[in-house]
Design a protein around this motif. Sequence first.
Motif, short mmCIF file in Angstrom:
data_model
loop_
_atom_site.label_atom_id
_atom_site.label_comp_id
_atom_site.label_asym_id
_atom_site.label_seq_id
_atom_site.Cartn_x
_atom_site.Cartn_y
_atom_site.Cartn_z
N LYS A 1 0.84 -1.20 0.00
CA LYS A 1 0.00 0.00 0.00
C LYS A 1 0.87 1.25 0.00
CE LYS A 1 -4.06 -1.76 2.42
NZ LYS A 1 -4.78 -1.74 3.70
N ARG A 2 1.91 1.23 0.82
CA ARG A 2 2.79 2.40 0.89
C ARG A 2 3.49 2.63 -0.45
NH1 ARG A 2 7.45 1.30 3.91
NH2 ARG A 2 8.55 1.46 1.97
N SER B 1 0.89 3.91 -2.92
CA SER B 1 0.43 5.28 -2.64
C SER B 1 1.52 6.31 -2.91
CB SER B 1 -0.06 5.41 -1.19
OG SER B 1 1.00 5.31 -0.28
N GLN C 1 -3.46 3.65 -6.64
CA GLN C 1 -2.80 4.68 -5.84
C GLN C 1 -3.82 5.45 -5.00
OE1 GLN C 1 -0.48 7.43 -8.17
NE2 GLN C 1 0.62 8.19 -6.39
N ASP C 2 -4.95 5.82 -5.64
CA ASP C 2 -6.00 6.54 -4.91
C ASP C 2 -6.60 5.66 -3.81
OD1 ASP C 2 -5.60 8.68 -6.59
OD2 ASP C 2 -7.28 8.17 -7.91
N SER D 1 -5.26 3.12 -2.31
CA SER D 1 -4.28 2.90 -1.24
C SER D 1 -4.26 4.10 -0.30
CB SER D 1 -2.90 2.67 -1.85
OG SER D 1 -1.98 2.37 -0.84
N ARG D 2 -4.29 5.30 -0.86
CA ARG D 2 -4.31 6.51 -0.03
C ARG D 2 -5.60 6.58 0.80
NH1 ARG D 2 -2.02 10.49 -4.39
NH2 ARG D 2 0.18 10.15 -4.06
N LYS E 1 -5.35 4.17 3.64
CA LYS E 1 -4.42 4.67 4.66
C LYS E 1 -5.05 5.86 5.42
CE LYS E 1 0.28 3.96 3.61
NZ LYS E 1 0.37 3.21 4.77
#
Length: 135
Positions: free
Chosen positions: A31-32, A35, A90-91, A93-94, A97
């Motif tokens: 995830k990191r 993101s 990416q979206d 994952s952010r 988080k």
Amino acid sequence: MPSPVSIKLLLPPISPAAPGTLYEQIVTGLKRVISEGKLVADAPLPSFRQLAEELLVSVITVKRAYEELEREGIVYRRQGLGTFVAARGQDRSREVKLDQARALLSQAYQEAIEAGLTGPEIHQLFQEILNARQP
């Protein structure tokens, strides 16, 4: 189609001694990486077996991590082709988080209230934490 990158080079070390289960460490690390844009949309991920060998974990551990990421919409699988970063990976994952950060901050707020701190004291405590973490 580009070949899978070495995820091991991008992920923090995966260890039984680190907090969380091995599959959770893989999920958090991916995830990191996603993101932060180090893996872009449609980038192929290593096969279960390849990543398991790189990280010295079981194939089942990697499969479970990929399944979790797929449920959250961060990656997708194509039968016979492999696993890839989702277009909105990416979206997503952010967002995941951010949701986790909200939950943790809410929990921290509740703990501070139960410890008897007032709103201004909690704000000051949070500011001290922010100041200590800034370069």
